[in-house]
Design a protein around this motif. Sequence first.
Motif, PDB file in Angstrom:
ATOM      1  N   GLN A  97       0.723  -1.286   0.024  1.00 46.02           N
ATOM      2  CA  GLN A  97       0.079   0.044  -0.020  1.00 46.02           C
ATOM      3  C   GLN A  97       0.902   1.432   0.093  1.00 46.02           C
ATOM      4  OE1 GLN A  97      -2.488  -1.146   3.420  1.00 46.02           O
ATOM      5  NE2 GLN A  97      -4.233  -1.163   2.033  1.00 46.02           N
ATOM      6  N   LYS A  98       2.134   1.305   0.312  1.00 44.68           N
ATOM      7  CA  LYS A  98       3.076   2.277   0.242  1.00 44.68           C
ATOM      8  C   LYS A  98       4.302   2.088  -0.270  1.00 44.68           C
ATOM      9  CE  LYS A  98       4.818   1.431   4.975  1.00 44.68           C
ATOM     10  NZ  LYS A  98       5.183   2.243   6.202  1.00 44.68           N
ATOM     11  N   ASP A  99       4.637   0.836  -0.492  1.00 41.81           N
ATOM     12  CA  ASP A  99       6.216   0.559  -0.975  1.00 41.81           C
ATOM     13  C   ASP A  99       6.007   0.482  -2.585  1.00 41.81           C
ATOM     14  OD1 ASP A  99       7.179   0.751   1.232  1.00 41.81           O
ATOM     15  OD2 ASP A  99       6.886  -1.161   1.906  1.00 41.81           O
ATOM     16  N   TYR A 100       5.787   1.644  -3.336  1.00 41.01           N
ATOM     17  CA  TYR A 100       5.326   1.235  -4.707  1.00 41.01           C
ATOM     18  C   TYR A 100       5.896   2.621  -5.374  1.00 41.01           C
ATOM     19  CZ  TYR A 100       0.788   3.609  -4.473  1.00 41.01           C
ATOM     20  OH  TYR A 100      -0.024   4.405  -4.529  1.00 41.01           O
ATOM     21  N   GLN A 101       6.219   2.638  -6.776  1.00 41.43           N
ATOM     22  CA  GLN A 101       6.664   3.669  -7.370  1.00 41.43           C
ATOM     23  C   GLN A 101       6.442   3.454  -8.849  1.00 41.43           C
ATOM     24  OE1 GLN A 101       8.124   6.662  -5.890  1.00 41.43           O
ATOM     25  NE2 GLN A 101       7.647   7.567  -7.786  1.00 41.43           N
ATOM     26  N   THR A 102       5.944   4.430  -9.440  1.00 39.15           N
ATOM     27  CA  THR A 102       5.790   4.117 -10.900  1.00 39.15           C
ATOM     28  C   THR A 102       6.770   5.069 -11.708  1.00 39.15           C
ATOM     29  OG1 THR A 102       3.310   3.955 -10.766  1.00 39.15           O
ATOM     30  CG2 THR A 102       4.246   4.838 -13.068  1.00 39.15           C
ATOM     31  N   ILE A 103       7.583   4.337 -12.913  1.00 43.85           N
ATOM     32  CA  ILE A 103       8.525   4.932 -13.680  1.00 43.85           C
ATOM     33  C   ILE A 103       7.939   5.156 -15.079  1.00 43.85           C
ATOM     34  CG2 ILE A 103      10.673   4.670 -14.903  1.00 43.85           C
ATOM     35  CD1 ILE A 103      11.367   2.617 -12.426  1.00 43.85           C
ATOM     36  N   SER A 104       7.728   6.484 -15.642  1.00 41.75           N
ATOM     37  CA  SER A 104       7.254   6.380 -16.890  1.00 41.75           C
ATOM     38  C   SER A 104       8.136   6.788 -17.844  1.00 41.75           C
ATOM     39  CB  SER A 104       6.253   7.817 -16.902  1.00 41.75           C
ATOM     40  OG  SER A 104       5.155   7.568 -15.865  1.00 41.75           O
ATOM     41  N   THR A 105       7.868   6.137 -18.971  1.00 38.95           N
ATOM     42  CA  THR A 105       8.761   6.375 -20.242  1.00 38.95           C
ATOM     43  C   THR A 105       7.612   6.685 -21.507  1.00 38.95           C
ATOM     44  OG1 THR A 105       8.612   4.169 -21.240  1.00 38.95           O
ATOM     45  CG2 THR A 105      10.349   4.819 -19.508  1.00 38.95           C
ATOM     46  N   PRO A 106       8.079   6.985 -22.718  1.00 38.29           N
ATOM     47  CA  PRO A 106       7.431   7.159 -23.604  1.00 38.29           C
ATOM     48  C   PRO A 106       6.222   6.039 -24.158  1.00 38.29           C
ATOM     49  CG  PRO A 106       9.177   8.299 -24.250  1.00 38.29           C
ATOM     50  CD  PRO A 106       9.382   7.313 -23.090  1.00 38.29           C
ATOM     51  N   GLN A 107       6.870   4.783 -23.855  1.00 41.48           N
ATOM     52  CA  GLN A 107       6.017   3.932 -24.363  1.00 41.48           C
ATOM     53  C   GLN A 107       5.383   2.962 -23.040  1.00 41.48           C
ATOM     54  OE1 GLN A 107       5.611   2.707 -27.588  1.00 41.48           O
ATOM     55  NE2 GLN A 107       6.370   4.717 -28.021  1.00 41.48           N
ATOM     56  N   VAL A 108       5.929   2.912 -21.964  1.00 40.92           N
ATOM     57  CA  VAL A 108       5.638   2.149 -20.591  1.00 40.92           C
ATOM     58  C   VAL A 108       5.497   3.068 -19.527  1.00 40.92           C
ATOM     59  CG1 VAL A 108       6.105   0.212 -19.267  1.00 40.92           C
ATOM     60  CG2 VAL A 108       6.812   0.074 -21.781  1.00 40.92           C
ATOM     61  N   ASN A 109       4.460   2.811 -18.812  1.00 40.07           N
ATOM     62  CA  ASN A 109       4.291   3.201 -17.393  1.00 40.07           C
ATOM     63  C   ASN A 109       4.552   1.862 -16.505  1.00 40.07           C
ATOM     64  OD1 ASN A 109       3.932   5.889 -17.767  1.00 40.07           O
ATOM     65  ND2 ASN A 109       1.585   5.548 -17.914  1.00 40.07           N
ATOM     66  N   LEU A 110       5.564   1.659 -15.720  1.00 39.28           N
ATOM     67  CA  LEU A 110       6.041   0.762 -14.927  1.00 39.28           C
ATOM     68  C   LEU A 110       5.959   0.861 -13.527  1.00 39.28           C
ATOM     69  CD1 LEU A 110       6.963  -2.382 -14.668  1.00 39.28           C
ATOM     70  CD2 LEU A 110       9.409  -1.407 -14.753  1.00 39.28           C
ATOM     71  N   THR A 111       5.033   0.362 -12.833  1.00 46.29           N
ATOM     72  CA  THR A 111       4.912   0.395 -11.343  1.00 46.29           C
ATOM     73  C   THR A 111       5.599  -0.845 -10.786  1.00 46.29           C
ATOM     74  OG1 THR A 111       2.617   1.637 -11.712  1.00 46.29           O
ATOM     75  CG2 THR A 111       3.294   0.729  -9.537  1.00 46.29           C
ATOM     76  N   ALA A 112       6.582  -0.554  -9.964  1.00 47.04           N
ATOM     77  CA  ALA A 112       7.375  -1.581  -9.306  1.00 47.04           C
ATOM     78  C   ALA A 112       6.651  -1.536  -7.619  1.00 47.04           C
ATOM     79  CB  ALA A 112       8.665  -1.217  -8.881  1.00 47.04           C
ATOM     80  N   ILE A 113       6.307  -2.640  -7.281  1.00 46.07           N
ATOM     81  CA  ILE A 113       5.351  -2.892  -5.856  1.00 46.07           C
ATOM     82  C   ILE A 113       6.156  -3.778  -5.357  1.00 46.07           C
ATOM     83  CG2 ILE A 113       3.723  -4.119  -6.916  1.00 46.07           C
ATOM     84  CD1 ILE A 113       1.596  -2.309  -4.988  1.00 46.07           C
ATOM     85  N   GLY A 114       6.097  -3.570  -3.703  1.00 44.92           N
ATOM     86  CA  GLY A 114       6.729  -4.756  -2.815  1.00 44.92           C
ATOM     87  C   GLY A 114       5.624  -5.476  -2.071  1.00 44.92           C
ATOM     88  N   ALA A 115       6.086  -6.697  -1.812  1.00 44.93           N
ATOM     89  CA  ALA A 115       4.936  -7.318  -1.020  1.00 44.93           C
ATOM     90  C   ALA A 115       5.814  -8.469  -0.089  1.00 44.93           C
ATOM     91  CB  ALA A 115       4.132  -8.482  -1.928  1.00 44.93           C
TER      92      ALA A 115
END
Length: 101
Positions: free
Chosen positions: A17-35
Amino acid sequence: MKLEAGFIFLADGADYQKDYQTISTPQVNLTAIGAKDYNTAVKAAQFLVQKGVTAIELCGGFGIQGVAQIQAAVDPKIAIGVVRFDNHPGLNFQSGDQLFN
């Protein structure tokens, strides 16, 4: 149209719920998230889908059983991919299947 992708990693003490971050590029939005375990990884996958993610990659700590749990928890249209380690170095050289099942 951009690909909305997610990456779920396993780490002791991670809070999806709090350990995630989104990286945006022109082709992809990638959200890395921990569990912290498979149960919270299922919740993290559902959280990602609610945010519009259509492809989820799982870290090498997920064993076959963990991958199956994630796939069962989301719509079959969501693409699930896996990074493979036979024994994950971040999990004391074990699979999540050994730790969480």
